[in-house]
Write an enzyme that holds these catalytic residues in place. Structure first.
Site, PDB file in Angstrom:
ATOM      1  N   LYS A 113      55.414  37.586  24.841  1.00  0.00           N
ATOM      2  CA  LYS A 113      55.662  37.983  23.875  1.00  0.00           C
ATOM      3  C   LYS A 113      55.239  39.875  23.804  1.00  0.00           C
ATOM      4  O   LYS A 113      54.519  40.411  23.073  1.00  0.00           O
ATOM      5  CB  LYS A 113      55.430  37.342  22.360  1.00  0.00           C
ATOM      6  CG  LYS A 113      56.419  38.134  21.580  1.00  0.00           C
ATOM      7  CD  LYS A 113      56.844  38.243  20.006  1.00  0.00           C
ATOM      8  CE  LYS A 113      56.108  39.211  19.441  1.00  0.00           C
ATOM      9  NZ  LYS A 113      56.621  41.120  19.282  1.00  0.00           N
ATOM     10  N   GLU A 142      42.337  41.878  20.961  1.00  0.00           N
ATOM     11  CA  GLU A 142      41.465  43.308  21.261  1.00  0.00           C
ATOM     12  C   GLU A 142      42.405  44.001  20.698  1.00  0.00           C
ATOM     13  O   GLU A 142      43.650  44.778  20.505  1.00  0.00           O
ATOM     14  CB  GLU A 142      42.150  43.734  22.699  1.00  0.00           C
ATOM     15  CG  GLU A 142      41.490  44.419  23.294  1.00  0.00           C
ATOM     16  CD  GLU A 142      41.713  46.114  23.331  1.00  0.00           C
ATOM     17  OE1 GLU A 142      41.730  46.985  21.642  1.00  0.00           O
ATOM     18  OE2 GLU A 142      42.363  46.865  23.723  1.00  0.00           O
ATOM     19  N   CYS A 157      43.991  52.913  21.746  1.00  0.00           N
ATOM     20  CA  CYS A 157      42.955  52.040  20.845  1.00  0.00           C
ATOM     21  C   CYS A 157      41.591  52.577  21.155  1.00  0.00           C
ATOM     22  O   CYS A 157      40.278  52.558  20.387  1.00  0.00           O
ATOM     23  CB  CYS A 157      42.565  50.522  20.761  1.00  0.00           C
ATOM     24  SG  CYS A 157      42.638  49.826  22.172  1.00  0.00           S
ATOM     25  N   GLU A 209      42.082  53.681  11.257  1.00  0.00           N
ATOM     26  CA  GLU A 209      42.920  54.481  13.419  1.00  0.00           C
ATOM     27  C   GLU A 209      43.272  54.613  12.378  1.00  0.00           C
ATOM     28  O   GLU A 209      44.348  54.400  12.069  1.00  0.00           O
ATOM     29  CB  GLU A 209      43.160  52.657  13.155  1.00  0.00           C
ATOM     30  CG  GLU A 209      43.275  53.496  14.780  1.00  0.00           C
ATOM     31  CD  GLU A 209      43.498  51.832  15.637  1.00  0.00           C
ATOM     32  OE1 GLU A 209      44.296  51.125  15.307  1.00  0.00           O
ATOM     33  OE2 GLU A 209      43.344  51.762  16.793  1.00  0.00           O
TER      34      GLU A 209
HETATM   35  O1  TXE Z   1      51.318  46.606  16.118  1.00  0.00           O
HETATM   36  P1  TXE Z   1      51.163  45.004  15.970  1.00  0.00           P
HETATM   37  P2  TXE Z   1      52.065  47.820  14.914  1.00  0.00           P
HETATM   38  C1  TXE Z   1      46.820  49.372  16.097  1.00  0.00           C
HETATM   39  C2  TXE Z   1      47.334  50.650  15.285  1.00  0.00           C
HETATM   40  C3  TXE Z   1      48.847  50.774  14.957  1.00  0.00           C
HETATM   41  C4  TXE Z   1      48.392  49.227  13.934  1.00  0.00           C
HETATM   42  C5  TXE Z   1      49.705  48.821  13.709  1.00  0.00           C
HETATM   43  O2  TXE Z   1      46.115  51.241  14.298  1.00  0.00           O
HETATM   44  O3  TXE Z   1      49.112  51.860  13.953  1.00  0.00           O
HETATM   45  O4  TXE Z   1      47.803  48.630  14.904  1.00  0.00           O
HETATM   46  O5  TXE Z   1      50.479  48.823  14.391  1.00  0.00           O
HETATM   47  C6  TXE Z   1      53.302  41.152  17.177  1.00  0.00           C
HETATM   48  N1  TXE Z   1      52.641  37.232  14.238  1.00  0.00           N
HETATM   49  N2  TXE Z   1      47.564  49.467  17.044  1.00  0.00           N
HETATM   50  O6  TXE Z   1      52.002  46.772  13.771  1.00  0.00           O
HETATM   51  O7  TXE Z   1      51.970  44.342  14.578  1.00  0.00           O
HETATM   52  C7  TXE Z   1      54.517  42.042  17.853  1.00  0.00           C
HETATM   53  O8  TXE Z   1      55.696  41.817  17.464  1.00  0.00           O
HETATM   54  C8  TXE Z   1      51.988  37.037  15.632  1.00  0.00           C
HETATM   55  C9  TXE Z   1      46.256  48.680  17.985  1.00  0.00           C
HETATM   56  O9  TXE Z   1      53.041  48.425  15.068  1.00  0.00           O
HETATM   57  O10 TXE Z   1      49.989  45.089  15.971  1.00  0.00           O
HETATM   58  C10 TXE Z   1      53.769  43.362  18.697  1.00  0.00           C
HETATM   59  O11 TXE Z   1      54.249  42.090  19.337  1.00  0.00           O
HETATM   60  N3  TXE Z   1      52.575  38.202  16.525  1.00  0.00           N
HETATM   61  C11 TXE Z   1      46.421  48.784  19.565  1.00  0.00           C
HETATM   62  C12 TXE Z   1      51.717  42.952  18.811  1.00  0.00           C
HETATM   63  O12 TXE Z   1      52.069  41.731  17.573  1.00  0.00           O
HETATM   64  C13 TXE Z   1      52.574  39.881  15.718  1.00  0.00           C
HETATM   65  C14 TXE Z   1      47.632  48.518  19.918  1.00  0.00           C
HETATM   66  C15 TXE Z   1      51.687  44.233  18.265  1.00  0.00           C
HETATM   67  O13 TXE Z   1      52.094  44.419  16.509  1.00  0.00           O
HETATM   68  C16 TXE Z   1      52.992  39.122  14.450  1.00  0.00           C
HETATM   69  C17 TXE Z   1      48.366  48.600  18.839  1.00  0.00           C
HETATM   70  C18 TXE Z   1      52.559  37.817  13.642  1.00  0.00           C
HETATM   71  N4  TXE Z   1      52.097  38.079  12.483  1.00  0.00           N
HETATM   72  C19 TXE Z   1      48.557  49.059  18.267  1.00  0.00           C
HETATM   73  N5  TXE Z   1      52.775  40.251  13.740  1.00  0.00           N
HETATM   74  C20 TXE Z   1      45.563  48.267  20.324  1.00  0.00           C
HETATM   75  N6  TXE Z   1      44.120  47.428  20.364  1.00  0.00           N
HETATM   76  O14 TXE Z   1      45.518  49.393  21.679  1.00  0.00           O
HETATM   77  C21 TXE Z   1      53.141  41.480  14.541  1.00  0.00           C
HETATM   78  N7  TXE Z   1      53.348  40.881  15.774  1.00  0.00           N
END
Ligand code: TXE
Length: 501
Positions: free
Chosen positions: A184, A259, A293, A392
């Protein structure tokens, strides 16, 4: 601004779902926005819980059939190498799609992210041919042999910030160890995963091995994370989402790797190679528009060089070339979404109360009619309590602090809910060794920006994650261990029920 390069590659009108080798549509559409012109770039056809169930079912049936899970090692390797070759052959297109979708400079997508995706498949193809397992002979009359079997169906939930590099790692590892999967991608950045699925199919991976569902986290992601028939789940994304996913998966006792976020300390000692540390600090916070990250987002500078270092950093920040990510000279492009731009900007409101000094930036970029451009920003914080030193931000936003002693540096570095990376710049061997001993992070880089060694574990302490990714860590995660005890000698058995009445 120079005219933007004409689109050279096709973008699908609708990003559909890929289930059992078929493209599947749905009536619910979500727009995907181009971060440069704010226009709709494409739409995704959102998979609901029913379609997610079909995708998991397809992966399960295919796994049980054994078309992939029982394929001979050399055949599996050949297919994985072919995927890597196809990624290389389509590298320009994939980099272009990634850059269009998330606003990362094309030069970085083409130079680092796409080659990394190809390398992920090559790495795991090679890794599996060197896999070993144990045999125990210490027990008289028994030979106990440990073997690995693929675990089954892997759910792979990807982030939006570097989708091709990070999601390919999960797919490569799951496939290499013989599993089927449901991928996904983030609803923000579906394009490269979708194209990669085409290439995976072209490489000869049988239908049903790789399935892909598009959609929001709340609908598609939640349905996948809570599905009872997945065997493992690997997620890269935000910490809050990681928590929700782990709880959902926990109901089914599904093991997870997470991660998550970071607030990594980049510690620069007086005796560091000044120019190299400066280059490293800029790379660590401004690569990928700061949306990573592993960003060195807290820059701790020792007092002897602090003023000179911060001045030089600000000067170089002022010279950064901000613009259309498709232009070759661009060093910083727009942030991925308007919502994210607003979030990054909201941190400026915390500065005054925390006693932080704005050194440069702090606003959406002027001079662009459209696009989610944010000024590369640096602030000087009086201490580590400041919000910008704790949260972050995930944008081009550096928070400086000045320290006196090494112990102070370690204390500040470790005073964080995160623990993903640490960076240390010094020419003193003893200081490097002390950093190795004291900094609490999953990865530590001495005198270098991030170096991702796939053989070595990558992952975080504390709220930066659960589990690790690497050759061996992925082998452990994506396979089941089985111990088989063979009787080799003569061991008399008790004769239950055979006694005299
Ligand atoms: O990504 P999300 P967001 C950090 C960064 C950013 C914050 C929020 O600080 O500002 O996270 O990011 C899926 N059940 N990073 O909210 O929600 C979603 O559809 C299952 C760090 O924009 O983490 C997507 O495919 N899946 C980072 C994925 O999770 C769910 C990279 C990531 O989305 C879900 C990105 C649920 N309940 C953001 N809710 C890194 N570690 O590199 C969302 N998703």
């Amino acid at each position: 601004m120079l005219a933007r390069a004409k689109p050279e590659y096709a973008i699908p009108e609708v990003c559909r779902n890929f289930v059992n080798g078929q493209w599947v549509n749905s009536s619910v559409r979500l727009p995907v926005i181009n971060p440069v012109d704010e226009q709709v770039l494409t739409e995704i056809a959102e998979a609901d819980a029913g379609l997610v169930d079909d995708a998991v079912g397809s992966a399960r049936r295919t796994f049980e059939k054994g078309t992939w899970s029982k394929l001979g090692l050399e055949e599996r390797q050949k297919v994985l190498f072919r995927i890597a070759d196809l990624i290389d052959e389509h590298a320009d297109e994939l980099a272009w799609l990634e850059s269009m979708n998330i606003g990362s400079p094309l030069s970085q997508c083409r130079g680092r992210h796409v080659p990394r995706a190809a390398y992920n498949f090559r790495f795991f193809a090679e890794y599996i041919s060197q896999s070993r397992s144990d045999a125990y002979t210490q027990l008289d009359n028994y030979l106990s042999v440990v073997t690995r079997e693929p675990v089954g169906v892997a759910a792979l939930i990807g982030p939006w910030n570097a989708p091709i590099a990070l999601t390919s790692m999960k797919i490569a590892a799951a496939l290499a160890f013989g599993n089927c999967c449901v991928v996904k991608p983030s609803e923000i950045s579906p394009l490269t995963a979708l194209r990669m699925v085409d290439l995976i199919r072209e490489s000869g991976v049988p239908d049903g091995v790789v399935n892909l569902v598009n959609g929001s986290g709340a609908v598609t992601g939640a349905a996948l994370a809570s599905h009872p028939d997945i065997d493992v789940l690997s997620f890269t994304g935000g910490t809050a989402t990681g928590r929700a996913i782990m709880s959902a998966a926990g109901q089914n006792l599904t093991p997870v790797t997470l991660e998550l976020g970071g607030k990594s300390a980049n510690i620069i000692f007086d005796d560091a190679d000044f120019e190299r540390a400066l280059d490293g600090a800029l790379i660590s916070i401004f690569s990928n528009n700061g949306q990573q990250c592993l960003a060195g987002s807290r820059i701790l500078v020792q007092e002897g060089i602090a003023e000179r270092f911060i001045d030089a950093f600000v000067q170089r920040t002022r010279n950064l070339r901000i613009g259309d990510p498709l232009l070759p000279e661009t060093e910083v492009g727009p942030l991925a979404t308007k919502q994210h731009l607003d979030r990054v900007h909201s941190f400026v409101d915390t500065l005054e109360a925390d006693g932080c000094k704005l050194l440069i930036g702090g606003n959406p970029c002027a001079g662009f009619e459209k696009g989610f451009y944010y000024e590369p920003t640096a602030v000087l914080a009086p201490d580590n309590k400041a919000v910008v030193c704790q949260e972050e931000i995930f944008g081009p936003f550096a928070a400086f602090q000045i320290f006196k002693t090494p112990q102070q540096a370690w204390d500040i570095a470790n005073d964080s809910k995160f623990g993903l990376l640490g960076y240390v710049w010094t020419s003193n061997y003893a200081t490097a060794m002390a950093a190795h001993e004291h900094v609490k992070s999953g990865v530590l880089c001495i005198n270098s920006p991030i170096i991702r060694e796939l053989r070595a574990p990558f992952g975080g302490y504390k709220e930066s994650g659960v589990g690790r990714e690497s050759g061996a860590a992925c082998e452990a995660f994506y396979s089941e261990l089985k111990t088989t005890a063979f009787l080799t000698g003569d061991v008399p058995l008790r004769k239950l029920g055979a006694g005299e009445a």
